[in-house]
Write a protein that holds these residues in place. Structure first.
Motif, mmCIF file in Angstrom:
data_model
loop_
_atom_site.group_PDB
_atom_site.id
_atom_site.type_symbol
_atom_site.label_atom_id
_atom_site.label_comp_id
_atom_site.label_asym_id
_atom_site.label_seq_id
_atom_site.Cartn_x
_atom_site.Cartn_y
_atom_site.Cartn_z
ATOM 1 N N ASP A 27 -6.026 32.078 -8.891
ATOM 2 C CA ASP A 27 -6.306 32.295 -7.544
ATOM 3 C C ASP A 27 -5.309 33.391 -6.946
ATOM 4 N N ASN A 28 -3.953 33.323 -7.568
ATOM 5 C CA ASN A 28 -2.873 34.155 -7.156
ATOM 6 C C ASN A 28 -2.766 34.267 -5.829
ATOM 7 N N ARG A 29 -2.372 33.077 -5.432
ATOM 8 C CA ARG A 29 -2.172 33.011 -3.844
ATOM 9 C C ARG A 29 -1.287 31.760 -3.524
ATOM 10 N N LYS A 30 -0.676 31.814 -2.323
ATOM 11 C CA LYS A 30 0.240 30.740 -1.762
ATOM 12 C C LYS A 30 -0.930 29.707 -0.796
ATOM 13 N N PHE A 31 -0.050 28.638 -0.504
ATOM 14 C CA PHE A 31 -0.839 27.730 0.356
ATOM 15 C C PHE A 31 -1.065 28.670 1.662
ATOM 16 N N SER A 32 -2.330 28.499 2.480
ATOM 17 C CA SER A 32 -2.865 29.269 3.353
ATOM 18 C C SER A 32 -3.745 28.484 4.197
ATOM 19 N N PHE A 33 -3.957 28.648 5.622
ATOM 20 C CA PHE A 33 -4.791 28.132 6.388
ATOM 21 C C PHE A 33 -5.800 29.164 7.034
ATOM 22 N N MET A 34 -5.736 30.369 6.279
ATOM 23 C CA MET A 34 -6.682 31.395 6.770
ATOM 24 C C MET A 34 -8.118 30.995 6.168
ATOM 25 N N ASP A 35 -8.831 31.176 6.841
ATOM 26 C CA ASP A 35 -10.323 30.961 6.516
ATOM 27 C C ASP A 35 -10.946 32.001 5.527
ATOM 28 N N ASP A 36 -10.381 33.172 5.837
ATOM 29 C CA ASP A 36 -11.123 34.375 5.033
ATOM 30 C C ASP A 36 -10.102 34.998 4.268
ATOM 31 N N GLY A 37 -10.322 35.397 2.765
ATOM 32 C CA GLY A 37 -9.751 36.110 1.909
ATOM 33 C C GLY A 37 -8.753 35.141 1.297
ATOM 34 N N ALA A 38 -9.041 33.676 1.277
ATOM 35 C CA ALA A 38 -8.165 33.089 0.458
ATOM 36 C C ALA A 38 -9.152 32.476 -0.897
ATOM 37 N N SER A 39 -8.875 32.987 -1.815
ATOM 38 C CA SER A 39 -9.644 32.491 -3.108
ATOM 39 C C SER A 39 -9.198 31.326 -3.611
ATOM 40 N N SER A 40 -10.421 30.573 -3.874
ATOM 41 C CA SER A 40 -10.062 28.990 -4.489
ATOM 42 C C SER A 40 -11.308 28.643 -5.404
ATOM 43 N N ARG A 41 -10.934 27.824 -6.396
ATOM 44 C CA ARG A 41 -11.760 27.265 -7.316
ATOM 45 C C ARG A 41 -12.968 26.546 -6.732
ATOM 46 N N VAL A 42 -12.816 25.857 -5.761
ATOM 47 C CA VAL A 42 -13.964 24.986 -5.090
ATOM 48 C C VAL A 42 -13.434 24.951 -3.814
ATOM 49 N N TRP A 43 -14.119 25.258 -2.670
ATOM 50 C CA TRP A 43 -13.936 25.152 -1.322
ATOM 51 C C TRP A 43 -15.024 24.607 -0.357
ATOM 52 N N SER A 44 -14.769 23.958 0.519
ATOM 53 C CA SER A 44 -15.711 23.257 1.494
ATOM 54 C C SER A 44 -15.534 23.538 2.906
ATOM 55 N N MET A 45 -16.418 23.886 3.652
ATOM 56 C CA MET A 45 -16.345 23.912 5.239
ATOM 57 C C MET A 45 -17.198 22.925 5.891
ATOM 58 N N LEU A 46 -16.931 22.147 6.841
ATOM 59 C CA LEU A 46 -17.667 21.283 7.306
ATOM 60 C C LEU A 46 -17.594 21.373 8.847
#
Length: 334
Positions: A27-46
């Motif tokens: 994903d080539n990124r650091k830790f982030s709390f931005m909800d857009d544009g942060a690539s992830s192997r698996v992600w969820s939003m509740l």
């Protein structure tokens, strides 16, 4: 009543997985709390509406989303690209909210449980599914009176799931205008993970950050439910339940690959919201392990990865792989 959005994400911070991940795209990124544009192997939003304090969610609900960003195999494995556009390849998840009703001048307690799992469908076994579809085997099977062959059964058998679970307790004191939050992150330990929460006004609060341990080949087999990270804090809220700028943390630990106490690093338990989030974002997401190697640069030998937290104070090679004792987590109240 208040509405909150809880994000849980598992990501690989490097441009590509190491030997233990067979060189797939990261994903080539650091830790982030931005909800857009942060690539992830698996992600969820509740989406958690505090006026609905007893509710179960699956992926038929618009309030619970589970997705994967695209995967790509390395050249020597065929350069296969998977966009996870099909229901057969998307990750799966369940969520539940339970507790009591909101009380204008009292305390509302909510318990939130989220569990997600996903597979790397860019793996070469997917070519078998492509061949089966292209040769008409699926249609022949239907013509003979069977149901449709599930897509990618080979992957479902051969590729382990990436498992992540989150347990969060919210104590919302609308009289004192305080919210106490406890968050426990569990899972396989690989790759990196992060959990954060948005309020209805766009305020963002990081709850957990976890640095991966081991490699994909060694860690993902089975659902280990390791305790990866845990946090307990209290933050100011306004009349609408939105986050204020002041919080006090009681505990914040990333248990893997080292028992890293973030409050010990910060040297304080009192934070502004920006400083608290910054403490997590400033973490190095690709910390090197033994002999200067990244944690997934080892050979992909299933079961060979260390399964428990390591104590930074212990430099002995033998003890890195011993079973843990309580002394390995000296600051945690068992």
């Amino acid at each position: 009543m208040s509405i909150y959005y809880i994000f849980e994400r598992a990501f690989h911070p490097d441009e590509g997985f190491g030997l233990g991940g067979f060189g797939f795209k990261g994903d080539n990124r650091k830790f982030s709390f931005m909800d857009d544009g942060a690539s992830s192997r698996v992600w969820s939003m509740l989406e958690v509406d505090t006026s609905q304090w007893q509710k179960e969610f699956d992926q038929t609900s618009d309030e619970f989303i589970v997705e994967s960003d695209p995967s790509k195999a390395p050249t020597y494995l065929g350069n296969r690209y998977e966009g996870y556009d099909s229901v057969d390849t998307r990750p799966t998840g369940v969520a539940r909210v339970s507790g009591g009703p909101p009380v204008a001048d009292g305390i509302q307690s909510l318990t939130i449980q989220i569990a997600t799992r996903g597979k790397n469908h860019a793996f070469p076994t997917e070519y078998i599914a492509d061949l089966r579809g292209g040769t008409g085997v699926d249609r022949l099977y239907d013509w003979l009176g069977g149901e449709s062959i599930p897509m990618n059964p080979e992957s479902r058998l051969l590729i382990p799931d990436l498992d992540v679970q989150v347990g969060i307790t919210l104590l919302i004191d609308r009289h004192r205008k305080k919210m106490s939050i406890t968050s426990n992150l569990t899972g396989d330990g690989f790759p990196n993970s992060e959990v954060f929460i948005h309020d209805n006004a766009g305020g963002k609060l990081m709850l957990n950050t976890h640095h991966r341990i081991g490699s994909a080949a060694g860690q993902l087999i089975g659902n280990h439910r390791h305790l990866l990270a845990a946090t307990q804090l209290t933050i100011d809220i306004d009349d609408a339940g939105n986050f204020g700028d002041s919080l006090t943390a009681v505990r914040c630990v990333d248990f893997m690959p080292w028992d890293t106490d973030l409050l010990e690093i910060a040297g304080t338990t009192s934070f502004s919201l920006a400083n608290w989030n910054g403490l997590h974002i400033a973490r190095d997401p690709t910390e090197e392990g033994i002999f200067g190697l990244d944690t997934d640069d080892a050979l992909p030998i299933p079961g060979a990865d260390h399964r428990w937290p390591r104590d930074r104070r212990d430099a002995g090679l033998r003890n890195l792989f011993d079973e843990p004792a309580l002394s390995d987590l000296p600051h945690w109240n068992h």
